[in-house]
Design a protein around this motif. Structure first.
Motif, PDB file in Angstrom:
ATOM      1  N   THR A   1       0.840  -1.206   0.000  1.00 34.23           N
ATOM      2  CA  THR A   1       0.000   0.000   0.000  1.00 34.23           C
ATOM      3  C   THR A   1       0.869   1.248   0.000  1.00 34.23           C
ATOM      4  OG1 THR A   1      -1.749  -1.189   1.175  1.00 34.23           O
ATOM      5  CG2 THR A   1      -1.859   1.216   1.200  1.00 34.23           C
ATOM      6  N   GLU A   2       1.897   1.275   0.835  1.00 32.75           N
ATOM      7  CA  GLU A   2       2.802   2.431   0.875  1.00 32.75           C
ATOM      8  C   GLU A   2       3.482   2.636  -0.473  1.00 32.75           C
ATOM      9  OE1 GLU A   2       5.386   1.511   4.163  1.00 32.75           O
ATOM     10  OE2 GLU A   2       3.905   2.178   5.656  1.00 32.75           O
ATOM     11  N   GLU A   3       3.902   1.542  -1.098  1.00 33.36           N
ATOM     12  CA  GLU A   3       4.518   1.599  -2.421  1.00 33.36           C
ATOM     13  C   GLU A   3       3.540   2.193  -3.439  1.00 33.36           C
ATOM     14  OE1 GLU A   3       5.987  -2.019  -4.787  1.00 33.36           O
ATOM     15  OE2 GLU A   3       7.108  -2.086  -2.888  1.00 33.36           O
ATOM     16  N   PHE A   4       2.314   1.703  -3.409  1.00 36.59           N
ATOM     17  CA  PHE A   4       1.277   2.185  -4.320  1.00 36.59           C
ATOM     18  C   PHE A   4       1.021   3.678  -4.117  1.00 36.59           C
ATOM     19  CE2 PHE A   4      -3.268   3.138  -4.904  1.00 36.59           C
ATOM     20  CZ  PHE A   4      -3.409   2.871  -6.259  1.00 36.59           C
ATOM     21  N   LEU A   5       0.879   4.098  -2.884  1.00 32.81           N
ATOM     22  CA  LEU A   5       0.624   5.512  -2.592  1.00 32.81           C
ATOM     23  C   LEU A   5       1.787   6.384  -3.054  1.00 32.81           C
ATOM     24  CD1 LEU A   5      -0.990   5.168   0.952  1.00 32.81           C
ATOM     25  CD2 LEU A   5      -2.154   5.762  -1.179  1.00 32.81           C
ATOM     26  N   LYS A   6       2.998   5.910  -2.841  1.00 39.62           N
ATOM     27  CA  LYS A   6       4.185   6.669  -3.259  1.00 39.62           C
ATOM     28  C   LYS A   6       4.272   6.763  -4.790  1.00 39.62           C
ATOM     29  CE  LYS A   6       9.164   6.885  -2.619  1.00 39.62           C
ATOM     30  NZ  LYS A   6      10.346   6.269  -2.016  1.00 39.62           N
ATOM     31  N   GLN A   7       4.005   5.646  -5.468  1.00 42.13           N
ATOM     32  CA  GLN A   7       4.100   5.615  -6.934  1.00 42.13           C
ATOM     33  C   GLN A   7       3.018   6.452  -7.611  1.00 42.13           C
ATOM     34  OE1 GLN A   7       3.909   1.490  -8.030  1.00 42.13           O
ATOM     35  NE2 GLN A   7       6.054   1.110  -7.574  1.00 42.13           N
ATOM     36  N   THR A   8       1.798   6.406  -7.062  1.00 40.73           N
ATOM     37  CA  THR A   8       0.674   7.059  -7.738  1.00 40.73           C
ATOM     38  C   THR A   8       0.400   8.472  -7.248  1.00 40.73           C
ATOM     39  OG1 THR A   8      -0.947   6.163  -6.174  1.00 40.73           O
ATOM     40  CG2 THR A   8      -0.459   4.837  -8.163  1.00 40.73           C
ATOM     41  N   GLY A   9       0.749   8.760  -6.001  1.00 43.67           N
ATOM     42  CA  GLY A   9       0.460  10.074  -5.433  1.00 43.67           C
ATOM     43  C   GLY A   9      -1.014  10.308  -5.156  1.00 43.67           C
ATOM     44  N   VAL A  10      -1.816   9.254  -5.169  1.00 40.27           N
ATOM     45  CA  VAL A  10      -3.245   9.422  -4.903  1.00 40.27           C
ATOM     46  C   VAL A  10      -3.463   9.817  -3.449  1.00 40.27           C
ATOM     47  CG1 VAL A  10      -3.948   7.782  -6.697  1.00 40.27           C
ATOM     48  CG2 VAL A  10      -3.664   6.985  -4.353  1.00 40.27           C
ATOM     49  N   ASN A  11      -4.566  10.497  -3.214  1.00 42.63           N
ATOM     50  CA  ASN A  11      -4.881  10.887  -1.841  1.00 42.63           C
ATOM     51  C   ASN A  11      -6.211  10.297  -1.389  1.00 42.63           C
ATOM     52  OD1 ASN A  11      -6.695  12.410  -3.229  1.00 42.63           O
ATOM     53  ND2 ASN A  11      -5.874  14.391  -2.618  1.00 42.63           N
ATOM     54  N   GLU A  12      -6.723   9.336  -2.148  1.00 44.23           N
ATOM     55  CA  GLU A  12      -7.978   8.678  -1.792  1.00 44.23           C
ATOM     56  C   GLU A  12      -7.911   7.237  -2.279  1.00 44.23           C
ATOM     57  OE1 GLU A  12     -12.254   8.978  -3.742  1.00 44.23           O
ATOM     58  OE2 GLU A  12     -11.818  10.738  -2.513  1.00 44.23           O
ATOM     59  N   LEU A  13      -8.346   6.315  -1.437  1.00 45.44           N
ATOM     60  CA  LEU A  13      -8.392   4.908  -1.806  1.00 45.44           C
ATOM     61  C   LEU A  13      -9.806   4.374  -1.635  1.00 45.44           C
ATOM     62  CD1 LEU A  13      -5.264   3.350  -0.042  1.00 45.44           C
ATOM     63  CD2 LEU A  13      -5.568   3.778  -2.469  1.00 45.44           C
ATOM     64  N   MET A  14     -10.243   3.592  -2.600  1.00 46.95           N
ATOM     65  CA  MET A  14     -11.457   2.803  -2.435  1.00 46.95           C
ATOM     66  C   MET A  14     -10.983   1.356  -2.407  1.00 46.95           C
ATOM     67  SD  MET A  14     -14.427   4.694  -4.638  1.00 46.95           S
ATOM     68  CE  MET A  14     -13.795   4.254  -6.230  1.00 46.95           C
ATOM     69  N   VAL A  15     -11.412   0.633  -1.393  1.00 43.96           N
ATOM     70  CA  VAL A  15     -10.909  -0.708  -1.144  1.00 43.96           C
ATOM     71  C   VAL A  15     -12.046  -1.714  -1.218  1.00 43.96           C
ATOM     72  CG1 VAL A  15      -9.770  -2.184   0.562  1.00 43.96           C
ATOM     73  CG2 VAL A  15      -9.132   0.226   0.370  1.00 43.96           C
ATOM     74  N   VAL A  16     -11.764  -2.829  -1.846  1.00 40.22           N
ATOM     75  CA  VAL A  16     -12.711  -3.931  -1.881  1.00 40.22           C
ATOM     76  C   VAL A  16     -11.970  -5.207  -1.511  1.00 40.22           C
ATOM     77  CG1 VAL A  16     -12.397  -4.359  -4.354  1.00 40.22           C
ATOM     78  CG2 VAL A  16     -14.480  -5.124  -3.235  1.00 40.22           C
ATOM     79  N   THR A  17     -12.643  -6.076  -0.801  1.00 33.95           N
ATOM     80  CA  THR A  17     -12.110  -7.385  -0.445  1.00 33.95           C
ATOM     81  C   THR A  17     -13.102  -8.423  -0.918  1.00 33.95           C
ATOM     82  OG1 THR A  17     -10.908  -6.543   1.471  1.00 33.95           O
ATOM     83  CG2 THR A  17     -11.406  -8.882   1.456  1.00 33.95           C
TER      84      THR A  17
END
Length: 170
Positions: free
Chosen positions: A73-89
């Motif tokens: 998740t940290e990698e994803f946030l760093k790579q994309t710079g997004v400030n909002e996540l929608m999560v599904v399981t």
């Protein structure tokens, strides 16, 4: 929207992810079906996971223990710079889904998240309360459940009948 399957161990999360993998395989082969119970991750399933079409669909899928999912998740946030996540399981068992949401809520609390989007009703109430108690707002669709297509067998607006509409009020 990211797929998250978090469990106590990487091995357990991988086992749970077989339901998601087979769900996407059914989509790719135009054979939609209800989500299936997890199985052991076989070499055949691992090979399918690496197929380019499956990789494209599961590109933003984080499977593992709390530490593994945190790193991804940290990698994803760093790579994309997004400030909002929608999560599904997408798991077969609701209890596994709740556990995954709770693990992810802890990750988001530590990361300073501003909000989390979940899908469900009373069955995710415990997760919602836990996320809210961590000071993280929770969002969701009202009457639309796109991530539950295989639970209901179709992608459609829910709560058109009085009984389902009353469940929204609960």
């Amino acid at each position: 929207c990211i797929n998250v399957i978090a469990a106590d161990t990487d091995a357990e999360a991988e086992r749970l992810s077989t339901s998601l993998l087979r769900m996407f395989l059914n989509i790719l082969t135009a054979k939609p079906d209800f989500i299936q119970a997890p199985t052991e991750m076989t070499s055949e399933l691992k090979e399918l996971w690496m197929h380019p079409s499956v990789q494209q669909m599961l590109k933003y899928t984080f499977v593992g223990s709390q530490e593994t999912v945190r790193k991804k998740t940290e990698e994803f946030l760093k790579q994309t710079g997004v400030n909002e996540l929608m999560v599904v399981t997408n798991t077969y068992d609701q209890n596994d889904r709740l556990k995954s949401y709770n693990i992810f809520a802890d990750i988001m609390k530590e990361s300073g998240a501003h909000a989390v989007k979940l899908e469900g009703g009373n069955e995710v109430k415990e997760s919602v309360e836990r996320i809210l108690s961590a000071g993280i707002p929770v969002m969701g669709h009202l009457g639309l459940t796109p991530q539950s297509i295989y639970k209901f067998g179709t992608y459609t607006v829910r709560a058109r009948e009085e009984a389902e509409a009353n469940k929204l009020i609960e």
